[in-house]
Design a protein around this motif. Structure first.
Motif, PDB file in Angstrom:
ATOM      1  N   LYS A   1      12.961   2.813   0.352  1.00 32.81           N
ATOM      2  CA  LYS A   1      14.275   2.737   0.992  1.00 32.81           C
ATOM      3  C   LYS A   1      14.160   2.096   2.362  1.00 32.81           C
ATOM      4  CE  LYS A   1      16.611   6.661  -1.206  1.00 32.81           C
ATOM      5  NZ  LYS A   1      17.181   8.015  -0.980  1.00 32.81           N
ATOM      6  N   GLU A   2      13.086   2.419   3.066  1.00 37.33           N
ATOM      7  CA  GLU A   2      12.863   1.837   4.393  1.00 37.33           C
ATOM      8  C   GLU A   2      12.691   0.327   4.301  1.00 37.33           C
ATOM      9  OE1 GLU A   2       9.530   3.870   6.009  1.00 37.33           O
ATOM     10  OE2 GLU A   2      10.515   5.839   6.038  1.00 37.33           O
ATOM     11  N   CYS A   3      12.054  -0.146   3.234  1.00 35.04           N
ATOM     12  CA  CYS A   3      11.870  -1.592   3.054  1.00 35.04           C
ATOM     13  C   CYS A   3      13.209  -2.306   2.904  1.00 35.04           C
ATOM     14  CB  CYS A   3      11.019  -1.868   1.812  1.00 35.04           C
ATOM     15  SG  CYS A   3       9.343  -1.220   1.883  1.00 35.04           S
ATOM     16  N   LEU A   4      14.177  -1.640   2.264  1.00 35.41           N
ATOM     17  CA  LEU A   4      15.472  -2.274   2.013  1.00 35.41           C
ATOM     18  C   LEU A   4      16.311  -2.390   3.273  1.00 35.41           C
ATOM     19  CD1 LEU A   4      16.475  -0.646  -1.388  1.00 35.41           C
ATOM     20  CD2 LEU A   4      15.401  -2.857  -0.977  1.00 35.41           C
TER      21      LEU A   4
ATOM     22  N   PHE B   1       4.570   2.997 -12.112  1.00 38.25           N
ATOM     23  CA  PHE B   1       3.681   2.561 -11.029  1.00 38.25           C
ATOM     24  C   PHE B   1       4.529   2.357  -9.779  1.00 38.25           C
ATOM     25  CE2 PHE B   1       2.178   0.978 -15.092  1.00 38.25           C
ATOM     26  CZ  PHE B   1       0.850   1.390 -15.125  1.00 38.25           C
ATOM     27  N   MET B   2       4.022   2.814  -8.625  1.00 38.26           N
ATOM     28  CA  MET B   2       4.782   2.696  -7.380  1.00 38.26           C
ATOM     29  C   MET B   2       3.851   2.439  -6.207  1.00 38.26           C
ATOM     30  SD  MET B   2       7.235   6.076  -7.823  1.00 38.26           S
ATOM     31  CE  MET B   2       8.473   5.542  -6.640  1.00 38.26           C
ATOM     32  N   GLY B   3       4.326   1.647  -5.255  1.00 36.16           N
ATOM     33  CA  GLY B   3       3.590   1.457  -4.015  1.00 36.16           C
ATOM     34  C   GLY B   3       3.047   0.057  -3.851  1.00 36.16           C
ATOM     35  N   ARG B   4       1.995  -0.048  -3.060  1.00 40.12           N
ATOM     36  CA  ARG B   4       1.321  -1.328  -2.859  1.00 40.12           C
ATOM     37  C   ARG B   4       0.159  -1.403  -3.837  1.00 40.12           C
ATOM     38  NH1 ARG B   4       3.109  -4.415   1.095  1.00 40.12           N
ATOM     39  NH2 ARG B   4       4.396  -3.472   2.731  1.00 40.12           N
ATOM     40  N   ARG B   5       0.221  -2.375  -4.722  1.00 39.03           N
ATOM     41  CA  ARG B   5      -0.788  -2.501  -5.758  1.00 39.03           C
ATOM     42  C   ARG B   5      -2.174  -2.683  -5.140  1.00 39.03           C
ATOM     43  NH1 ARG B   5      -0.157  -4.398 -11.061  1.00 39.03           N
ATOM     44  NH2 ARG B   5       1.876  -5.314 -10.563  1.00 39.03           N
ATOM     45  N   PRO B   6      -3.173  -1.946  -5.640  1.00 41.13           N
ATOM     46  CA  PRO B   6      -4.540  -2.077  -5.100  1.00 41.13           C
ATOM     47  C   PRO B   6      -5.041  -3.515  -5.170  1.00 41.13           C
ATOM     48  CG  PRO B   6      -4.374  -0.156  -6.521  1.00 41.13           C
ATOM     49  CD  PRO B   6      -3.076  -0.895  -6.655  1.00 41.13           C
TER      50      PRO B   6
ATOM     51  N   SER C   1       8.825  -9.021   1.421  1.00 38.59           N
ATOM     52  CA  SER C   1       8.555  -8.842   2.852  1.00 38.59           C
ATOM     53  C   SER C   1       9.746  -9.208   3.734  1.00 38.59           C
ATOM     54  CB  SER C   1       7.336  -9.685   3.263  1.00 38.59           C
ATOM     55  OG  SER C   1       7.553 -11.058   2.976  1.00 38.59           O
ATOM     56  N   ASN C   2      10.668 -10.037   3.217  1.00 37.09           N
ATOM     57  CA  ASN C   2      11.843 -10.415   4.004  1.00 37.09           C
ATOM     58  C   ASN C   2      13.000  -9.436   3.837  1.00 37.09           C
ATOM     59  OD1 ASN C   2      12.681 -10.980   1.425  1.00 37.09           O
ATOM     60  ND2 ASN C   2      13.331 -13.095   1.836  1.00 37.09           N
ATOM     61  N   GLY C   3      12.773  -8.344   3.092  1.00 36.10           N
ATOM     62  CA  GLY C   3      13.811  -7.339   2.918  1.00 36.10           C
ATOM     63  C   GLY C   3      14.617  -7.492   1.651  1.00 36.10           C
TER      64      GLY C   3
ATOM     65  N   ASN D   1      20.792  -2.022  -2.262  1.00 31.84           N
ATOM     66  CA  ASN D   1      20.794  -0.566  -2.247  1.00 31.84           C
ATOM     67  C   ASN D   1      21.437   0.008  -3.500  1.00 31.84           C
ATOM     68  OD1 ASN D   1      19.684   0.415   0.456  1.00 31.84           O
ATOM     69  ND2 ASN D   1      21.143  -1.140   1.126  1.00 31.84           N
ATOM     70  N   GLN D   2      22.497  -0.635  -3.977  1.00 30.90           N
ATOM     71  CA  GLN D   2      23.135  -0.181  -5.215  1.00 30.90           C
ATOM     72  C   GLN D   2      22.196  -0.359  -6.403  1.00 30.90           C
ATOM     73  OE1 GLN D   2      24.481  -2.034  -2.810  1.00 30.90           O
ATOM     74  NE2 GLN D   2      26.730  -1.956  -2.809  1.00 30.90           N
ATOM     75  N   ALA D   3      21.483  -1.483  -6.427  1.00 32.34           N
ATOM     76  CA  ALA D   3      20.532  -1.730  -7.516  1.00 32.34           C
ATOM     77  C   ALA D   3      19.400  -0.714  -7.469  1.00 32.34           C
ATOM     78  CB  ALA D   3      19.984  -3.153  -7.417  1.00 32.34           C
ATOM     79  N   TYR D   4      18.961  -0.363  -6.270  1.00 33.44           N
ATOM     80  CA  TYR D   4      17.878   0.618  -6.128  1.00 33.44           C
ATOM     81  C   TYR D   4      18.342   2.007  -6.553  1.00 33.44           C
ATOM     82  CZ  TYR D   4      13.771   2.911  -4.116  1.00 33.44           C
ATOM     83  OH  TYR D   4      12.623   3.636  -3.935  1.00 33.44           O
ATOM     84  N   ASP D   5      19.589   2.344  -6.238  1.00 31.18           N
ATOM     85  CA  ASP D   5      20.130   3.644  -6.637  1.00 31.18           C
ATOM     86  C   ASP D   5      20.119   3.809  -8.156  1.00 31.18           C
ATOM     87  OD1 ASP D   5      20.567   4.532  -4.070  1.00 31.18           O
ATOM     88  OD2 ASP D   5      22.677   3.938  -4.019  1.00 31.18           O
ATOM     89  N   GLU D   6      20.361   2.718  -8.888  1.00 32.04           N
ATOM     90  CA  GLU D   6      20.327   2.788 -10.354  1.00 32.04           C
ATOM     91  C   GLU D   6      18.940   3.186 -10.840  1.00 32.04           C
ATOM     92  OE1 GLU D   6      22.886   2.666 -12.177  1.00 32.04           O
ATOM     93  OE2 GLU D   6      24.395   1.723 -10.877  1.00 32.04           O
TER      94      GLU D   6
END
Length: 231
Positions: A102-105, A152-157, A179-181, A212-217
């Motif tokens: 969420k912070e990234c968005l 899978f979640m996060g920064r891929r190893p 990276s640009n949001g 944000n709406q897409a992420y909420d889905e």
């Protein structure tokens, strides 16, 4: 008989889970019932990766639970308290990673370049996810069906990719947090074919105004995944 596994007590499991600091880990993976061959068997495998790794697996066969935590194991009669503690830890871990995304968005500009395209893509996601939710809920209710997915979640190893990927039934869903949001969503639909058979995505879109709406889905879908996979 010699075994590489050490015996583990319930109190030791609770203590290990309570002391774990999620901030030390950048990558999370979860598989539900992967490779299950018998109807009376269920399995969850959860891993965190950072500077070190942490792996925990909970397997249920009939009324018996087998818990393996970093090469230590515990076999007990079905214990609701152990199952609850594991599920609670699992949900808290996933929620922590969701909040990071969420912070990234919040980064980047939200200039509308293709509002109509984003609106149509969001509706496609909403409808497709509703179908998947119903399938998960149906599988939870019926004994002859199996809830199965991988997350899978996060920064891929060994990579700078920041993503959430969910493979559930016919859908392969990836949310890339750029990276640009911006939020890039890529979804493959294998339909009735085998996993990975789709060579072209059914949806590939970059969200700016409606990220944000897409992420909420996706968050709502992950909530149904969690509920459907409880033992």
């Amino acid at each position: 008989m010699f075994s590489l596994f050490k015996k583990l007590t319930i109190d030791e499991v609770k203590e290990k889970l309570s002391k774990l600091s999620l901030d030390e880990y950048q990558w999370l993976s979860l598989s539900i019932n992967e490779g299950i061959k018998f109807q009376d068997e269920k399995k969850k495998t959860f891993q965190l990766i950072g500077k070190k790794s942490f792996t925990i697996e909970l397997k249920k066969i009939n009324s018996e639970l087998k818990l393996t935590l970093d090469n230590q194991n515990l076999t007990i009669a079905h214990d609701n308290e152990v199952t609850f503690n594991f599920d609670q830890f699992l949900n808290e871990s996933i929620s922590s990673f969701i909040d990071r995304k969420k912070e990234c968005l919040n980064e980047g500009n939200k200039d509308v370049l293709d509002f109509e395209g984003e609106t149509k893509a969001h509706e496609w996601i909403r409808v497709s996810f509703e179908v998947l939710k119903r399938a998960l809920e149906e599988a939870k209710k019926k004994e002859d069906l199996l809830v199965e997915y991988r997350l899978f979640m996060g920064r891929r190893p060994n990579s700078n990719e920041n993503l959430i990927r969910l493979l559930a039934y016919n859908l392969d869903i990836t949310y890339h947090f750029r990276s640009n949001g911006d939020l890039q969503v890529i979804i493959y639909n294998d339909k009735n074919a085998s996993r990975g058979s789709a060579k072209e995505p059914s949806l590939s879109v970059i969200f700016k105004a409606m990220k944000n709406q897409a992420y909420d889905e996706l968050i709502n879908l992950l909530s149904i995944c969690a509920k459907s996979s409880n033992f």
